[in-house]
Design a protein around this motif. Sequence first.
Motif, PDB file in Angstrom:
ATOM      1  N   HIS A 136      -0.328   4.201   0.497  1.00 55.62           N
ATOM      2  CA  HIS A 136      -2.053   5.069   0.993  1.00 55.62           C
ATOM      3  C   HIS A 136      -3.481   5.182   1.230  1.00 55.62           C
ATOM      4  O   HIS A 136      -3.699   5.869   1.566  1.00 55.62           O
ATOM      5  N   ASP A 137      -3.598   4.256  -0.090  1.00 59.58           N
ATOM      6  CA  ASP A 137      -5.395   4.163  -0.275  1.00 59.58           C
ATOM      7  C   ASP A 137      -5.809   3.449   0.352  1.00 59.58           C
ATOM      8  O   ASP A 137      -7.062   3.554   0.682  1.00 59.58           O
TER       9      ASP A 137
ATOM     10  N   ASP B  10       0.915  -1.354   0.321  1.00 56.94           N
ATOM     11  CA  ASP B  10      -0.048   0.448   0.148  1.00 56.94           C
ATOM     12  C   ASP B  10       0.707   1.018  -0.054  1.00 56.94           C
ATOM     13  O   ASP B  10       0.938   1.818   0.684  1.00 56.94           O
TER      14      ASP B  10
ATOM     15  N   SER C 139      -4.220  -2.748  -0.197  1.00 51.49           N
ATOM     16  CA  SER C 139      -2.919  -3.216  -1.436  1.00 51.49           C
ATOM     17  C   SER C 139      -3.388  -4.755  -1.411  1.00 51.49           C
ATOM     18  O   SER C 139      -2.903  -5.381  -1.666  1.00 51.49           O
TER      19      SER C 139
END
Length: 461
Positions: A235-236, A232, A239
């Motif tokens: 960073h949303d 990820d 993953s």
Amino acid sequence: MRRMYLLGIPVGALVLTAVWADTGRRPPVLELGALTEVAEPGEELAGGATTVTDTGRNSFGRSLMNMDHARWPDFHASKKVFSRDWDDTRTGPVIVGPLFSAASCMTCHVKDGRGRPPASPKETPVSLVFQLGAPEGRGPHPVYGEQLDSHAVEGRTAEGHVEVSYEEVRGEFATGESYTLLRPSYRFKDLSRGSLGDGTPFSPRVAPANFGLGLLEAIPEETLRALADPDDANHDGISGRQNQVLDVVDGQTKPGRYGWKANQPSLRQQIAHALVADMGLTSEVYAKEQGHEDGAATGPEVTPEDLERLVFYMRLVAPPKRRDWETPPVLRGKAVFRAIGCSGCHVATAFETGTVPGFPELSGQKIYPYTDLLLHDLGEGLADGRPDGLATGQEWRTPPLWGLGLQDAVNGHTRFLHDGRARNAEEAVLWHGGEAAAAQERYVRLRREDREALLAFLKSL
Ligand code: HEC
Ligand code: HEC
């Protein structure tokens, strides 16, 4: 690297333009406001030039629209193998079993479409199978093998049956309406060789629809690898990663593409596995039956020609064309789908297929399957607790969404998810958790019109 867009802006740089409406103790309603709502040229052709226009009850079993007419006889001969009942002497020698789950591919992949869970606890599951694991560690169950066989040839006893029942779970939308979901539970019964043992992991899996698989096979490996984001990095919260599974022919570990956990690397191996695991039919790929050596075949039962016919058939069944893709509610729904993060896994942009040797029809097509074919953790609610390759008990492959809206016309039901627990597309969305929890929460907070638009979009697929 994968990048998620919310309201057309990369999430990292998101300035939230949405307005929160206050509704007391419930989470605030998400006012998405104006979104870009346009049709992309060609998006209605889910499978590019292969797309079929039939929208009726046989729309999942058609050959690629651009298929050369010279292939017709082969296509028909192959379809016959797919629909052959291997337990019926009229179609050839009975070599199915000795233990099996069903005697023809069509029994589970009904009309090339999807199976379903039983309608009541009294009904025995047919197109919902139960894959088994070892009580401790990995690998198949030491006594019952990889899958519980619910059928047997004359003179033998089936391994057992499963009773499926449901408990209602309630929830509420931010706008105040309530909904119910069905949480399944399973009781194993009539077990022919004693209890499965405490802690035996099992995975209930419905037979998925079978069209468009040649196109999915033709998506270049690099394209999928580029979508993966195992750590990820962006960073949303999503993953995706590729499963890695054994190619039983060359012994190499390869990325998985097929099955609910991307547990098979190729169409050929997936089909050979279906033959042996679902029907007790050995082939040159799997020459040995698992878990029931007594009376099992010792060499290939299915001829290499029939195996190749099945692979040929599966490559050449086409995805259907979308309906209503240009209407305002559907365009709004598509925009909502992207805005709330569904496309982080169900990729909403086109893929271009690579060159498939011997299959010009499948090559260089612009396709919209709405999947990344990657594994995602969907949370505890959907977990089966049974690892499969690299996939954990909570991970599932993003299923393609193409054709979803025609399932009712073809199969007469709208059951979704790996175990068929969702009674419609909305329930499927409401079960999303884990990496998809943020998208699910946004869905719950949508205005009713936007929820309806999103569902209209799903129905148009
Ligand atoms: C007893 C029911 C049953 C029978 C019979 C059966 N299948 Fe399946 N099929 C399934 C299930 C369940 C899955 C999902 C498997 C998984 O997740 O591991 C599946 C998956 C598949 C897939 C992968 C689809 C995808 O989207 O990833 C293909 C291809 C397939 N089957 C082809 C066949 C063929 C060809 C036959 C006949 C030789 C066959 N199946 C017989 C139940 C069945
Ligand atoms: C983190 C990845 C991810 C996101 C985000 C996501 N999904 Fe899914 N979706 C999945 C996976 C994985 C499954 C299969 C889960 C299962 O069967 O248990 C699934 C299943 C579905 C299904 C059922 C498909 C079938 O063949 O049974 C629908 C419909 C669906 N998703 C729609 C949506 C919508 C709409 C959104 C946005 C609100 C969304 N998804 C967001 C990964 C995702």
